[in-house]
Enzyme design. Structure first.
Site, PDB file in Angstrom:
ATOM      1  CG  HIS A 131      -2.114  -0.875   1.089  1.00  0.00           C
ATOM      2  ND1 HIS A 131      -2.070  -2.212   1.406  1.00  0.00           N
ATOM      3  CD2 HIS A 131      -3.375  -0.626   0.658  1.00  0.00           C
ATOM      4  CE1 HIS A 131      -3.255  -2.749   1.181  1.00  0.00           C
ATOM      5  NE2 HIS A 131      -4.065  -1.810   0.727  1.00  0.00           N
ATOM      6  CE  LYS A 135      -4.096  -0.453   4.681  1.00  0.00           C
ATOM      7  NZ  LYS A 135      -5.332   0.246   5.069  1.00  0.00           N
TER       8      LYS A 135
END
EC number: 1.17.1.8
Length: 234
Positions: A131, A135
């Site tokens: 990600h 995040k």
């Protein structure tokens, strides 16, 4: 619909764009304390806030008679309590670790593959998720959902980040600039490897799924999942 956006970061802004394109109105864009906002004229709230604020945000909406779509991860220890507050207030609720329609199809594929592989002990299973660097939680909520599905349908007892025991699923979490989300599940033996993978190309898939879920939930009472929404729209 009149929609309140709780959490007005990149995801909130993408949801706003898609919701408006589909003819909906954004009544609130909330990045501060939800107690400062009266939501009683709102049809539904979409929560993509932060783990520490999610439970308070969600239950405050229920108490004001507003159903909630929540994609915030990292707060699920209080999920059952949120369900109780939802039911006490005759509200509606859908939580999903990932609202992408493609990911939810991937969930079904993952469960079926785990069942198929459960009888083949020569294969070890592992997972990698990648990600963007903003995040906050690791592994991702989507990775945890995938791992829990494998555990329910295979012979594994749990999961661990990075190093795992023989009866656990190892999950590798990577954070790389500008990656919306990639999840890869691998079954490996001495002779071959079987992989399934979902690669998100943008946030729009997550945002579209959240808006579609909102449209589906509008006017309903109770607690549902994206599986309810998914098969309603297939």
């Amino acid at each position: 619909m009149k929609i309140a956006l709780i959490g007005y970061g990149k995801m909130g802004k993408t949801i706003e764009k898609i919701a408006q394109e589909r003819g909906h109105t954004i009544t609130h864009r909330i990045s501060d304390d939800i107690a400062n906002h009266d939501l009683k004229t709102t049809d539904i709230a979409i929560d993509f806030s932060i783990p520490d604020a999610a439970f308070r945000n969600i239950t405050s909406c229920f108490q004001q008679g507003v159903p909630v779509i929540s994609g915030t991860t990292g707060w699920l220890k209080k999920y059952e309590e949120a369900v109780r507050v939802c039911n006490e207030n005759n509200s509606g609720f859908i939580y999903a670790s990932n609202f992408s329609l493609g990911v939810n199809l991937f969930f079904e594929l993952n469960k079926n593959l785990a069942k198929m592989m459960s009888g083949f002990k020569d294969y070890s299973v592992s997972m990698e998720e990648v990600h963007h660097t903003q995040k906050l939680d690791a592994p991702s909520g989507t990775a945890i959902t995938l791992a829990e599905q494998i555990i329910a349908n295979n012979n594994k007892k749990g999961w661990k980040l990075d190093t795992a025991g023989e009866d656990e699923i190892p999950i590798t979490a990577k954070r790389i600039e500008n990656v919306p989300g990639t999840h890869t599940i691998s079954y490996e033996s001495k002779v071959d490897t079987i992989k399934i993978e979902h690669i998100a190309h943008s946030r729009e898939g997550f945002a579209l799924g959240a808006v579609i879920a909102s449209e589906w939930l509008n006017g309903k009472q109770g607690v549902f999942t994206m599986k309810d929404v998914l098969f309603q729209n297939m």
